[in-house]
Scaffold this active site. Structure first.
Site, short mmCIF file in Angstrom:
data_model
loop_
_atom_site.label_atom_id
_atom_site.label_comp_id
_atom_site.label_asym_id
_atom_site.label_seq_id
_atom_site.Cartn_x
_atom_site.Cartn_y
_atom_site.Cartn_z
CG HIS A 1 -1.72 1.24 1.36
ND1 HIS A 1 -2.81 1.55 0.57
CD2 HIS A 1 -1.58 2.30 2.23
CE1 HIS A 1 -3.30 2.72 0.93
NE2 HIS A 1 -2.57 3.19 1.92
CD GLU A 2 2.31 3.59 3.87
OE1 GLU A 2 2.77 4.64 3.40
OE2 GLU A 2 1.32 3.57 4.61
CG LEU A 3 6.68 0.13 -1.68
CD1 LEU A 3 7.20 -1.23 -2.10
CD2 LEU A 3 7.79 1.17 -1.79
CG ASN B 1 8.51 11.79 15.08
OD1 ASN B 1 7.89 11.40 14.11
ND2 ASN B 1 7.95 11.92 16.28
N GLY C 1 6.58 11.80 6.09
CA GLY C 1 6.84 10.68 6.98
C GLY C 1 6.50 9.34 6.35
CB THR C 2 8.35 6.27 5.86
OG1 THR C 2 9.10 6.10 7.08
CG2 THR C 2 9.17 7.09 4.88
N GLY C 3 6.18 6.48 8.44
CA GLY C 3 5.54 5.64 9.44
C GLY C 3 6.45 4.55 9.97
N GLY D 1 9.87 5.44 11.17
CA GLY D 1 10.94 6.02 12.00
C GLY D 1 10.91 5.57 13.45
CG LEU D 2 8.24 7.31 16.22
CD1 LEU D 2 6.91 7.72 16.83
CD2 LEU D 2 9.40 7.87 17.06
#
Length: 352
Positions: A121-123, A238, A296-298, A300-301
């Protein structure tokens, strides 16, 4: 059955049950009872689970060993227990049942399926955007130079976002065990902070946000310097992304109870209480529209959490909506078993 044999069977992690020709349990170990394969109502003798009796009947009828995976309801509330069950016919109508708990492997498989779905989905979003923008750019190249420039800038933005997503996916894959953990070494916290301040200078200046550091000098943590820099950079970036212009992000270091704490505090939008427990999940975004706007990619954290765990530490967050958030990365001030690399002689087959 003597006590020694009982002790041996009870030491096994797999459940073992033997049923006689009438489905009465003549042997059962502790694991089988914990799995619920054998149950006992008050004042009644032990009896096998209905599914176990059904398997036993099938094996007796055709004499063929059956291997099936089942989801059994737990005796207490919670997710079903996944078990791999093997039923074998014995002499005299008896049937031996062996059951292995595969709940964790089922959970891992489910996580992998979700991960693949999320990655797809993200790609799909930036790739689709790049295709549309490229077509629009071709159409506008001769007729509308201003529009062509605008489309080219959007292509640059989307390709940069796609590049970040791929890089962070690779980083997350390495952290989750695709590559062996490097052996922990003493790392100068001051050196980490210098690198972090240097890497975040540009995004901070773009929003007129000051990134300041505070705390005692000369602190040492144990781990991998590159990973630790990545973790703190992610926290600071962030904080910058979710803070308004002309505010301050502070990185504070301190030593507390054998742990080195690196605290990143901002004056940003904060996190809703319902999102606090989920922000370290892969691809989870508390505000999806805002996250896409910030690039943001979701991930990082999630990367920060894995780095902390791999180092025998943890990351916590305290936040107030409209006031700001404080992330605390807690790391061991000395080597821990969780952070020590496994010696080659202890590895089995070289794979987890």
């Amino acid at each position: 059955m003597d006590s020694a044999m009982t002790e041996i069977l009870d030491a096994l992690l797999v459940g073992v049950v033997v049923l006689d020709e009438t489905d009465r349990p003549v042997l059962a170990n502790a694991a089988a009872r914990e799995m619920g394969l054998i149950r006992q109502r008050q004042g009644a003798p032990e009896e096998a689970h209905t599914i176990v009796r059904t398997l036993a009947a099938q094996v007796r009828r055709n004499g063929v060993t059956r291997v099936v995976e089942l989801d059994l309801p737990r005796l207490t509330h919670g997710d079903p227990l996944g078990v791999n069950v093997r039923a074998v016919s014995l002499d005299g109508g008896r049937v031996a049942i062996e059951a292995a708990d595969v709940t964790e492997s089922h959970r891992v498989a489910r996580v992998r399926r979700d991960f693949v779905a999320n990655v797809s989905h993200e790609l799909k979003t930036p790739v689709g955007a790049l295709q549309l923008l490229a077509e629009a750019l071709l159409d506008a190249t001769d007729q509308d130079p201003a529009a062509a420039i605008r489309f080219a800038e959007r292509i640059k933005h989307e390709s940069a976002r796609l590049g970040r997503l791929v890089s962070e996916l690779l980083e997350l894959s390495r952290l989750q065990g695709a590559e062996p953990l490097p052996e922990p070494e003493p790392v100068d916290v001051d050196k980490i902070l210098v690198e972090v301040l240097d890497r975040t200078k540009t995004p901070g200046a773009a929003k007129k946000i000051e990134v300041a550091s505070d705390g005692p000098r000369g602190l040492i943590v144990y781990g991998n310097e590159n990973q630790l820099v990545t973790a703190v950079v992610n926290l600071v970036e962030n904080a910058i992304a979710y803070s308004p212009e002309s505010t301050t992000v502070t990185v504070t270091t301190r030593e507390e109870a054998g742990l080195i704490e690196i605290v990143v505090a901002d004056q940003g939008i904060g996190i809703e209480p319902r999102d606090i427990d989920r922000i370290f999940e892969r691809f989870y975004r508390a505000d999806r529209a805002r996250s896409r706007a910030t690039g943001g990619t979701g991930l990082g954290l999630a990367i920060v959490k894995h780095i902390a765990t791999n180092h025998g530490g943890r990351v916590d967050v305290v936040s107030s909506v409209g006031v700001g958030s404080t992330f605390t990365l807690r790391l061991p001030a000395r080597p821990t078993e969780a952070a020590l690399a496994i010696p080659p002689s202890a590895e089995i087959g070289g794979a987890p």
